[in-house]
Design a protein around this motif. Structure first.
Motif: not given
Length: 117
Positions: A3-4, A6-7, A10-11
């Motif tokens: 999740t880290i 992917s975030s 995404l950013i």
């Protein structure tokens, strides 16, 4: 962990997308006369930045720095006048001003203050 990553990705994707959109929106296709003219300092913005400049501009800058340092040294002397000995204060301030005046006379004798050549 996923999740880290992917975030962060995404950013990063959003940042790249914003930069691309801003580059497309803010491009100016028309070069107007003000953009192609020299700046106020007289240098042409489109040529090399290593052009020689007038020595008078350099001397003005040096004189400004000297007077700026002089003020930075004189203000604390004025503030400490009330709490110091009058004779020692007079001697120190006279010595300081005499150094400045002798420097000015030296510059004058060397011809550094002559603006016409």
């Amino acid at each position: 962990m996923f999740t880290i990553m992917s975030s962060v990705s995404l950013i990063l994707l959003i940042m790249i997308l914003l930069v691309l959109i801003l580059n497309l929106v803010t491009k100016k296709a028309i070069m107007d006369r003000e953009k192609s003219s020299p700046f106020e300092c007289g240098f042409d913005a489109k040529t090399s930045a290593r052009l020689p400049f007038s020595i008078q501009f350099f001397l003005i800058a040096v004189v400004f720095v000297i007077f700026d340092v002089e003020i930075a040294l004189l203000i604390p002397m004025i503030k400490s006048m009330a709490s110091s000995n009058t004779i020692s204060f007079s001697l120190v301030s006279t010595f300081f001003v005499m150094i400045l005046i002798l420097g000015l006379i030296h510059e004058w004798n060397q011809g550094a203050l002559n603006w016409k050549n």
